[in-house]
Design an enzyme around this catalytic site. Structure first.
Site, PDB file in Angstrom:
ATOM      1  N   HIS A   1     -15.538  13.031   6.418  1.00 14.17           N
ATOM      2  CA  HIS A   1     -15.792  14.441   6.114  1.00 14.17           C
ATOM      3  C   HIS A   1     -17.300  14.593   6.060  1.00 14.17           C
ATOM      4  CE1 HIS A   1     -15.604  18.420   4.494  1.00 14.17           C
ATOM      5  NE2 HIS A   1     -15.876  18.092   3.251  1.00 14.17           N
TER       6      HIS A   1
ATOM      7  N   GLY B   1      -8.790   3.981  -0.943  1.00 16.50           N
ATOM      8  CA  GLY B   1      -7.892   5.062  -1.326  1.00 16.50           C
ATOM      9  C   GLY B   1      -7.099   5.570  -0.136  1.00 16.50           C
TER      10      GLY B   1
ATOM     11  N   SER C   1     -12.644  -3.131  -9.853  1.00 16.74           N
ATOM     12  CA  SER C   1     -11.780  -2.109  -9.259  1.00 16.74           C
ATOM     13  C   SER C   1     -10.331  -2.584  -9.219  1.00 16.74           C
ATOM     14  CB  SER C   1     -12.248  -1.791  -7.837  1.00 16.74           C
ATOM     15  OG  SER C   1     -11.293  -0.982  -7.165  1.00 16.74           O
TER      16      SER C   1
END
Length: 341
Positions: free
Chosen positions: A109, A27, A52
């Site tokens: 993150h 992504g 995918s």
């Protein structure tokens, strides 16, 4: 600046030269990291689930693509670049069973690690490389020979060379061209969530909507309200980003400055700051993350309802009509867009 800024001279790509690097997910951040690392001369493979839609895209960019278990088995350094709420199940089901000792996990993150949604076993390096910009900027800056400032961190349980691996990865994506700061998973996660909720997304969105509603309810045209409360916000933010708040004030009229310094504190009051402190406390305690995990697992009903309510706000229809008159603004249809995996 008191914190050390790591640059190209502080990072050694050779650390990664003989390793297989994997990016799971293709992504926003995933594709940028993978392409930049590949073009930095490193061996990168992609992990995606069978079926995918990103498989064809990744293969078209010259990558070998494998299912996640195979990718983890093949790789030495593995970036988990899928949405936060998908990471824990993916880790438990497909990553952990194939993760041998001595491998390194990378996150962009810190939420899953800081709040214990993922608990890597001893013997696994856990690091973070977090560019302070979206993936498409990480990519375009790299192509221009520049970079996006980034943060790096490692867990206390990671090996001594974990920070060197993080810096090498940051160099491979172009981060050390701009400058890299060392942080912790706790600091990055809690400040990032607070910024999103209280200022950048939640705070700014609510402020813009409230200003728009105030003018319209007072009888002004919604088009005028849109221009004054949303459209011109970019001009002010750009000035802040370029020169700070003081620099922005230097560039606006005396009337605007006086209104800024005397009326701004009446909008953002001590009560506003009290609410911000409550939001920060919920982040620090884990209350927000528990709430978000429960919302996700229960089917996102409240999440979807609140998003739908936002799309129905009158400012959205007014903005759509006015933006059609502005050919210089790049139009994006992002409804339904999700991070690819």
């Amino acid at each position: 600046m008191s914190a050390k800024v790591y640059t190209d001279d502080d990072a050694n790509l050779d650390i990664l030269k003989d390793k297989t690097l994997a990016v799971i997910g293709f992504g926003s951040q995933g594709h940028a990291h993978a392409l930049n690392l590949k073009e930095s001369g490193l061996n990168v493979i992609i992990g995606l689930y069978k079926g995918s839609k990103s498989i064809e895209i990744a293969e078209g960019k010259g990558f070998e693509v494998f299912d996640v278990p195979t990718t983890v088995q093949k790789a030495d350094v593995i970036m988990i670049a899928v949405p936060d709420m998908k990471q824990a199940d993916l880790y438990k089901d497909e990553i952990e069973p194939n993760l041998g000792n001595g491998k390194t996990l990378i996150f962009s993150h810190g939420l899953s690690i800081h709040y214990g949604l993922i608990k890597p076993a001893a013997g696994t390096n856990v690091i973070m490389v977090a560019p302070k910009g979206p993936g498409h900027i990480v990519r375009t800056q790299y192509l221009e020979g520049k970079g996006v400032p980034s943060l790096v961190a490692k867990t206390d349980e990671s090996s001594e060379d974990a920070l060197e691996i993080a810096l090498a990865w940051a160099k491979g994506i172009g981060g050390t061209r701009a400058g890299v700061l060392k942080t912790t998973f706790k600091e990055e996660t809690e400040t990032d969530l607070f910024g999103e909720q209280a200022v950048l997304c939640g705070g700014a969105s609510a402020l813009v909507q409230a200003g728009f509603e105030t003018l319209v309810e007072a009888g002004y045209q919604p088009e005028m309200a849109y221009f004054e409360c949303l459209h011109e916000l970019k001009l002010i933010v750009d000035l802040m980003v370029e020169s700070g708040i003081a620099g922005m004030r230097f560039s606006i009229s005396e009337t605007a400055k006086y209104g800024d310094i005397t009326r701004g504190p009446r909008v953002i009051t001590d009560d506003t700051k009290k609410a911000m402190k409550e939001i920060l406390s919920e982040i620090q305690s884990g209350k927000f993350t528990d709430e978000w995990v429960n919302e996700y697992k229960s089917g996102l009903k409240n999440y979807d309802a609140l998003l739908q309510k936002g799309t129905e706000h009158p400012i959205e229809k007014t903005g759509e009509e006015l933006r059609s008159l502005m050919p210089w603004i790049k139009k994006k249809n992002i409804k339904g867009a999700q991070a690819a995996y």
